[in-house]
Design an enzyme around this catalytic site. Sequence first.
Site, PDB file in Angstrom:
ATOM      1  N   LYS A 112       0.822  -1.209   0.000  1.00  0.00           N
ATOM      2  CA  LYS A 112       0.000   0.000   0.000  1.00  0.00           C
ATOM      3  C   LYS A 112       0.860   1.264   0.000  1.00  0.00           C
ATOM      4  O   LYS A 112       0.606   2.201  -0.755  1.00  0.00           O
ATOM      5  CB  LYS A 112      -0.928   0.011   1.215  1.00  0.00           C
ATOM      6  CG  LYS A 112      -1.931  -1.121   1.237  1.00  0.00           C
ATOM      7  CD  LYS A 112      -2.883  -1.020   2.398  1.00  0.00           C
ATOM      8  CE  LYS A 112      -2.214  -1.172   3.744  1.00  0.00           C
ATOM      9  NZ  LYS A 112      -1.617  -2.497   3.965  1.00  0.00           N
TER      10      LYS A 112
ATOM     11  N   ARG B 199      -9.666   0.039   9.339  1.00  0.00           N
ATOM     12  CA  ARG B 199      -9.192  -1.338   9.431  1.00  0.00           C
ATOM     13  C   ARG B 199     -10.317  -2.306   9.817  1.00  0.00           C
ATOM     14  O   ARG B 199     -10.142  -3.518   9.715  1.00  0.00           O
ATOM     15  CB  ARG B 199      -8.063  -1.454  10.466  1.00  0.00           C
ATOM     16  CG  ARG B 199      -6.779  -0.729  10.102  1.00  0.00           C
ATOM     17  CD  ARG B 199      -5.743  -0.900  11.192  1.00  0.00           C
ATOM     18  NE  ARG B 199      -4.544  -0.121  10.951  1.00  0.00           N
ATOM     19  CZ  ARG B 199      -3.490  -0.540  10.259  1.00  0.00           C
ATOM     20  NH1 ARG B 199      -3.501  -1.753   9.747  1.00  0.00           N
ATOM     21  NH2 ARG B 199      -2.438   0.238  10.095  1.00  0.00           N
TER      22      ARG B 199
ATOM     23  N   ARG C  20      11.896  -8.348   4.716  1.00  0.00           N
ATOM     24  CA  ARG C  20      11.955  -6.894   4.823  1.00  0.00           C
ATOM     25  C   ARG C  20      13.255  -6.431   5.483  1.00  0.00           C
ATOM     26  O   ARG C  20      13.774  -7.056   6.402  1.00  0.00           O
ATOM     27  CB  ARG C  20      10.753  -6.385   5.631  1.00  0.00           C
ATOM     28  CG  ARG C  20      10.647  -4.879   5.697  1.00  0.00           C
ATOM     29  CD  ARG C  20       9.294  -4.466   6.228  1.00  0.00           C
ATOM     30  NE  ARG C  20       8.982  -5.095   7.498  1.00  0.00           N
ATOM     31  CZ  ARG C  20       7.827  -4.913   8.137  1.00  0.00           C
ATOM     32  NH1 ARG C  20       6.897  -4.145   7.597  1.00  0.00           N
ATOM     33  NH2 ARG C  20       7.613  -5.521   9.290  1.00  0.00           N
TER      34      ARG C  20
ATOM     35  N   ARG D 203      14.427  -6.638  11.327  1.00  0.00           N
ATOM     36  CA  ARG D 203      13.886  -6.648  12.674  1.00  0.00           C
ATOM     37  C   ARG D 203      13.653  -8.080  13.141  1.00  0.00           C
ATOM     38  O   ARG D 203      13.248  -8.943  12.352  1.00  0.00           O
ATOM     39  CB  ARG D 203      12.559  -5.873  12.718  1.00  0.00           C
ATOM     40  CG  ARG D 203      12.705  -4.423  12.350  1.00  0.00           C
ATOM     41  CD  ARG D 203      11.424  -3.648  12.604  1.00  0.00           C
ATOM     42  NE  ARG D 203      10.235  -4.323  12.095  1.00  0.00           N
ATOM     43  CZ  ARG D 203       9.039  -3.743  12.031  1.00  0.00           C
ATOM     44  NH1 ARG D 203       8.895  -2.494  12.414  1.00  0.00           N
ATOM     45  NH2 ARG D 203       8.003  -4.405  11.562  1.00  0.00           N
TER      46      ARG D 203
ATOM     47  N   ARG E  62       0.021 -11.645  11.754  1.00  0.00           N
ATOM     48  CA  ARG E  62      -0.459 -10.378  11.200  1.00  0.00           C
ATOM     49  C   ARG E  62      -1.507 -10.618  10.112  1.00  0.00           C
ATOM     50  O   ARG E  62      -2.505  -9.904  10.024  1.00  0.00           O
ATOM     51  CB  ARG E  62       0.705  -9.571  10.631  1.00  0.00           C
ATOM     52  CG  ARG E  62       1.692  -9.073  11.670  1.00  0.00           C
ATOM     53  CD  ARG E  62       2.858  -8.359  11.037  1.00  0.00           C
ATOM     54  NE  ARG E  62       2.435  -7.120  10.386  1.00  0.00           N
ATOM     55  CZ  ARG E  62       3.215  -6.408   9.581  1.00  0.00           C
ATOM     56  NH1 ARG E  62       4.454  -6.821   9.304  1.00  0.00           N
ATOM     57  NH2 ARG E  62       2.756  -5.290   9.040  1.00  0.00           N
TER      58      ARG E  62
END
Length: 217
Positions: A18, A93, A132, A165, A176
């Site tokens: 997004k 959301r 990521r 991370r 998630r």
Amino acid sequence: MTLTKKNLIFLGAPGAGKGTVSNLLLKSVKLAHISTGDLLRAEVAAKTELGVAAAKIMASGNLVPDEIVAGMVRARLAQDDCKDGFILDGFPRTLAQADLLDAALKDISSQIDAVVYLHVDEEILIQRLTSRLNCRGCDAIYNKVFMPPKVEGVCDKCGSALYQRPDDSVETAKSRLDVFARQTEPLIQYYRDRDLLLTIEQTDAATTVAKMLEKLR
């Protein structure tokens, strides 16, 4: 590039792109980009009434209530730069937040023109979320598979070191996505029923933006 539909919501699971698609779109079209995470941090830093309330709640370890977030979004949508159009990224959301957004938009005599749903297969989402990389200097985000830096381990923008991370694990990614399925996926049918939904199979960011612009003219 001229769009006739300018008040947009971007929907998509974590890792759907997004933010990436928003940034590419904003290079061609002048729209206000509203990320609720950025908005919340700005309100807290500015010590607005809503920001002070949110800071106290977060300090106690609790989630900021929908009503406070919706109030921040309403105030942001009422600003002058949103009159030419906006992208809502990260809000709503849930169905409850969608109702609050509807009320906020009614208050300022505005409305949503289109809801862009970036659909990505779960296997690809997990691959993205677990690959990521974050920049230690400017917080830019990369992906080892889909959007790697030009030089391995080095940020293209500021030259700082990149790191992964510890919570970017497969277990965290699946968690998630489960939260998205429970809380956010109902919005897809909600906006489809209102004839606002535009579904894009998101495989390549540049191609996605081109298709989206074509359909939103």
